[in-house]
Design an enzyme around this catalytic site. Sequence first.
Site, PDB file in Angstrom:
ATOM      1  N   GLY A 289       2.379  -6.478 125.257  1.00 27.95           N
ATOM      2  CA  GLY A 289       3.231  -7.011 126.084  1.00 27.95           C
ATOM      3  C   GLY A 289       3.147  -8.406 125.674  1.00 27.95           C
ATOM      4  O   GLY A 289       3.497  -9.451 126.630  1.00 27.95           O
TER       5      GLY A 289
ATOM      6  N   HIS B  59      13.314  -5.201 117.261  1.00 27.82           N
ATOM      7  CA  HIS B  59      12.868  -4.321 116.112  1.00 27.82           C
ATOM      8  C   HIS B  59      12.307  -5.133 115.013  1.00 27.82           C
ATOM      9  O   HIS B  59      12.939  -6.152 114.568  1.00 27.82           O
ATOM     10  CB  HIS B  59      13.811  -3.278 115.578  1.00 27.82           C
TER      11      HIS B  59
ATOM     12  N   THR C  12      21.800   1.572 121.145  1.00 24.94           N
ATOM     13  CA  THR C  12      23.040   3.016 121.205  1.00 24.94           C
ATOM     14  C   THR C  12      22.268   3.838 121.215  1.00 24.94           C
ATOM     15  O   THR C  12      21.094   4.168 121.049  1.00 24.94           O
ATOM     16  CB  THR C  12      23.823   2.596 120.245  1.00 24.94           C
TER      17      THR C  12
ATOM     18  N   GLU D 190      21.698   5.827 118.636  1.00 24.09           N
ATOM     19  CA  GLU D 190      20.958   5.669 117.367  1.00 24.09           C
ATOM     20  C   GLU D 190      19.914   4.948 117.048  1.00 24.09           C
ATOM     21  O   GLU D 190      19.953   3.793 117.672  1.00 24.09           O
ATOM     22  CB  GLU D 190      22.210   5.354 116.221  1.00 24.09           C
TER      23      GLU D 190
HETATM   24  C1  GRF Z   1       6.769  -5.740 118.571  1.00 20.93           C
HETATM   25  O1  GRF Z   1       6.333  -5.658 117.227  1.00 20.93           O
HETATM   26  C2  GRF Z   1       8.448  -5.284 118.512  1.00 20.93           C
HETATM   27  O2  GRF Z   1       9.007  -5.661 117.491  1.00 20.93           O
HETATM   28  C3  GRF Z   1       8.221  -3.756 118.755  1.00 20.93           C
HETATM   29  O3  GRF Z   1       7.167  -3.514 119.465  1.00 20.93           O
HETATM   30  C4  GRF Z   1       6.089  -4.542 119.262  1.00 20.93           C
HETATM   31  C5  GRF Z   1       6.032  -5.270 120.701  1.00 20.93           C
HETATM   32  O4  GRF Z   1       4.841  -6.012 120.796  1.00 20.93           O
HETATM   33  N1  GRF Z   1       9.548  -3.170 119.140  1.00 20.93           N
HETATM   34  P1  GRF Z   1       4.383  -6.611 122.064  1.00 20.93           P
HETATM   35  O5  GRF Z   1       3.738  -5.370 122.994  1.00 20.93           O
HETATM   36  O6  GRF Z   1       5.689  -7.458 122.879  1.00 20.93           O
HETATM   37  O7  GRF Z   1       3.285  -7.637 121.768  1.00 20.93           O
END
Ligand code: GRF
Length: 212
Positions: free
Chosen positions: A11, A108, A140, A142
């Site tokens: 987090g 992402h 979405t 996908e």
């Molecule tokens: C990050 O790498 C984000 O891109 C991916 O999940 C990870 C979350 O990291 N979706 P954190 O729990 O916010 O440190």
Amino acid sequence: MKAAILVSGSGTNLQSFIDQVADKRLDLEIALVFSNRVDAYGLTRAKDAGIPTVCIEHGDYGERELFDRAVAATLDEFEPELIILAGFMRILSPWFVKHYGGRILNIHPALLPLYPGLDTHARVLAAGDTHHGSTVHFVTEELDGGPGILAGRIAVKPDESAAELQARVLAVEHQIYPQAAQMFADGRVSLKDGKAYMDGGLLSNPMVSDFS
Ligand code: GRF
């Protein structure tokens, strides 16, 4: 705008939202932090900040949609207008995506549409790419396929490890994710018919901030 933030792990992105709301750089109310894992450290971060938390473990549900319906029933008690996925390691059912149509954001760790899926940092290094980054996008049906809103780009350093690259990308995420959420809260970005719009104009590619 009331937001629910969904986490499965550490987090650090959630922490960035908490910090930016606290010092008024981000005009959003974090109404709830939800996790599918009782041991997610994100829940501790939320509790420390005085934010309501709910955990429903997905192992208790057979079908994906049944779990998603239980999650949505819980979230909806807090009437969120925005769902922020911040390291939420669950594939969402079409039902969930429709239920919150156009109001779910994800981040992402890649320059989408490059590298959907897992292990993006190692894949970028293996391919010898010169640049990498992270993208905030609408969700979405996908996986990692919804239209991008804002990407943060960095130059890959010679000889850096996947872990080093990951840490640098994460630091970028902490800046671009709240920024993109603010654009949504201000009504500047929206999703219509599977396409992203910014200030009324089609956003055919995400906006890019260069952190190189
Ligand atoms: C990050 O790498 C984000 O891109 C991916 O999940 C990870 C979350 O990291 N979706 P954190 O729990 O916010 O440190």
